[in-house]
Design an enzyme around this catalytic site. Structure first.
Site, PDB file in Angstrom:
ATOM      1  N   HIS A  40      -5.735   6.987   1.276  1.00  0.00           N
ATOM      2  CA  HIS A  40      -5.891   8.093   0.325  1.00  0.00           C
ATOM      3  C   HIS A  40      -4.571   8.312  -0.413  1.00  0.00           C
ATOM      4  CE1 HIS A  40      -4.034   9.865   3.867  1.00  0.00           C
ATOM      5  NE2 HIS A  40      -3.449  10.690   3.010  1.00  0.00           N
ATOM      6  N   HIS A 122       1.540   7.444  -4.199  1.00  0.00           N
ATOM      7  CA  HIS A 122       1.501   6.120  -3.587  1.00  0.00           C
ATOM      8  C   HIS A 122       0.350   6.062  -2.588  1.00  0.00           C
ATOM      9  CE1 HIS A 122       3.614   8.569  -0.628  1.00  0.00           C
ATOM     10  NE2 HIS A 122       3.191   7.690   0.266  1.00  0.00           N
TER      11      HIS A 122
END
Length: 181
Positions: A40, A122
């Protein structure tokens, strides 16, 4: 409840990431590759949140999501944090304002945010227990460029720690339509 707000990439995008990782997983010893079900993009980490704060947090996250348009994103390149975390970077619409809104929603709802680090979008793809030279992995993944995809919802995720980490989405709220098409 240990909670965070996140964007969850679609399955076909996670397939691309998994395919890119398959040939490099043996390059460096001692690297743990988390299950793709946990992949995620964290927007805000709230830490331990009292259950009584959950309804207010949900309302505030819904408002925050509605104020931001859907985002076009793609995974590209790789890097490492502190010789312990390997990540894929992002290209496309910046998530900085959306992340700030989800962090503010948590603060206003009384969620104690334990991560005050500057936001750096990220996808964490691997971790190590001890500092490790991750440069061979960063180099092997540096040319990775994934397909573009629509990030169209914010998820509130419950993180259950144990022998294996499990994530449960408690709810999700649509981002506003992207008027650029």
């Amino acid at each position: 409840m240990r909670l965070f707000a996140a964007i969850i990439p679609p399955p076909e995008i996670l397939d691309e990431v998994a395919a890119a990782l398959a040939p490099v997983t043996e390059l460096v010893e001692g690297v743990r590759w988390p299950d793709r079900a946990t992949w995620h993009l964290t927007l805000a980490f709230y830490g331990e949140v009292p259950e009584r704060a959950l309804p207010d947090l949900e309302v505030r996250l819904a408002r925050a999501a509605a104020r931001h348009p859907a985002k076009r994103l793609a995974f590209a390149g790789a890097g490492a944090f502190a010789k312990r975390v390997l990540w894929l970077g992002l290209t496309g619409d910046p998530l900085v304002r959306l992340a700030a809104s989800t962090r503010a929603a948590g603060r206003r709802a009384g969620a104690v945010q334990t991560d005050d680090k500057p936001f750096r979008p990220h996808l964490t793809i691997a971790r190590t227990r001890h500092p490790t030279d991750l440069r061979p992995l960063v180099e092997a993944l540096s040319s990775f460029e994934g397909s573009s995809w629509a990030a169209d919802a914010v998820h509130l995720v419950h993180s259950r720690l144990g022998a294996t980490v499990r994530y449960e989405s408690l709810g999700h709220w649509a981002l506003a339509p992207d008027e650029r098409g």
